[in-house]
Design a protein around this motif. Structure first.
Motif, PDB file in Angstrom:
ATOM      1  N   ALA A  43       0.836  -1.204   0.000  1.00 14.05           N
ATOM      2  CA  ALA A  43       0.000   0.000   0.000  1.00 14.05           C
ATOM      3  C   ALA A  43       0.870   1.253   0.000  1.00 14.05           C
ATOM      4  CB  ALA A  43      -0.934   0.001   1.213  1.00 14.05           C
ATOM      5  N   GLY A  44       1.936   1.247   0.773  1.00 14.43           N
ATOM      6  CA  GLY A  44       2.837   2.395   0.811  1.00 14.43           C
ATOM      7  C   GLY A  44       3.538   2.610  -0.525  1.00 14.43           C
ATOM      8  N   LEU A  45       4.000   1.546  -1.143  1.00 14.42           N
ATOM      9  CA  LEU A  45       4.660   1.657  -2.445  1.00 14.42           C
ATOM     10  C   LEU A  45       3.686   2.099  -3.529  1.00 14.42           C
ATOM     11  CD1 LEU A  45       6.929  -1.503  -2.298  1.00 14.42           C
ATOM     12  CD2 LEU A  45       7.657   0.880  -2.210  1.00 14.42           C
ATOM     13  N   LEU A  46       2.470   1.581  -3.497  1.00 13.76           N
ATOM     14  CA  LEU A  46       1.471   1.971  -4.485  1.00 13.76           C
ATOM     15  C   LEU A  46       1.137   3.453  -4.362  1.00 13.76           C
ATOM     16  CD1 LEU A  46      -0.495   1.260  -6.752  1.00 13.76           C
ATOM     17  CD2 LEU A  46      -2.148   0.623  -4.996  1.00 13.76           C
ATOM     18  N   ALA A  47       1.038   3.959  -3.138  1.00 18.61           N
ATOM     19  CA  ALA A  47       0.759   5.384  -2.944  1.00 18.61           C
ATOM     20  C   ALA A  47       1.868   6.236  -3.542  1.00 18.61           C
ATOM     21  CB  ALA A  47       0.597   5.690  -1.454  1.00 18.61           C
ATOM     22  N   THR A  48       3.101   5.812  -3.386  1.00 21.07           N
ATOM     23  CA  THR A  48       4.231   6.555  -3.949  1.00 21.07           C
ATOM     24  C   THR A  48       4.172   6.557  -5.474  1.00 21.07           C
ATOM     25  OG1 THR A  48       5.585   5.917  -2.063  1.00 21.07           O
ATOM     26  CG2 THR A  48       6.745   6.662  -4.020  1.00 21.07           C
ATOM     27  N   ILE A  49       3.900   5.416  -6.075  1.00 21.70           N
ATOM     28  CA  ILE A  49       3.834   5.316  -7.530  1.00 21.70           C
ATOM     29  C   ILE A  49       2.671   6.132  -8.078  1.00 21.70           C
ATOM     30  CG2 ILE A  49       3.377   3.719  -9.439  1.00 21.70           C
ATOM     31  CD1 ILE A  49       4.978   1.619  -7.754  1.00 21.70           C
TER      32      ILE A  49
END
Length: 179
Positions: A126-132
């Protein structure tokens, strides 16, 4: 985690993402819309007030993820033609995640710790997806100040110097150096 069915064959889906307990807006939640074939047809990130708006033709599912919250997934009906509003509430995860025990062995038995490890993996995703998503939807703007200096023959003095601003829309490199 499916939560019923909401009408949508909308071109635009909008609404608010809120905390399930406090009803406060949740900023930075990634709202992803999927087609019936499970391909992404739209993505948005909720703003400071929790509001999102995403274009979505032929949508079948809506998934909302935010680090610190349980992911929400909603099935969408296909009866509305123009736009719909969907407000999503999310439940907080415990502040202390369950401990995960790691052992080395060729054969891993499935038990309750698998679910806790999967929960930790989902939070990292979820954290990586938010960044992308934030990078794609709101790219950073950069103004680059260039400084050119050419050495005169002999190398002790500089023949030409100039400073200029280079602020193209497609800047990907913050600095460069000469040989």
């Amino acid at each position: 985690m499916s939560c019923g069915s909401i009408s949508a064959r909308a071109q635009t889906i909008q609404g608010y993402v809120r905390d399930g307990d406090s009803r406060q807006p949740i900023a930075g939640a990634v709202v992803t819309v999927f087609s019936p074939s499970d391909t992404v047809v739209g993505r948005a990130v909720s703003g400071q007030n929790g509001q999102y708006k995403v274009s979505a033709r032929n949508a079948s599912n809506l998934r909302v993820v935010r680090i610190g919250y349980r992911p929400r997934e909603l099935a969408l009906d296909r009866h509305v033609a123009d736009s719909i509003e969907i407000d999503v509430t999310m439940n907080r995860l415990p502040t202390m995640l369950e401990p995960v025990r790691v052992t080395r062995s060729a054969q891993c038995a499935k038990d309750a710790s698998d679910e806790r490890a999967y929960g930790l993996l989902q939070q990292a995703r979820a954290g990586l997806l938010a960044t992308i998503a934030a990078r794609e939807l709101l790219p950073a703007k950069m103004v680059r100040l260039n400084f050119d200096r050419t050495a005169a023959r002999g190398g002790d003095e500089f023949g030409r110097q100039r400073v200029y601003i280079d602020s193209g829309a497609d800047l990907r490199v913050s600095f460069a150096s000469a040989r």
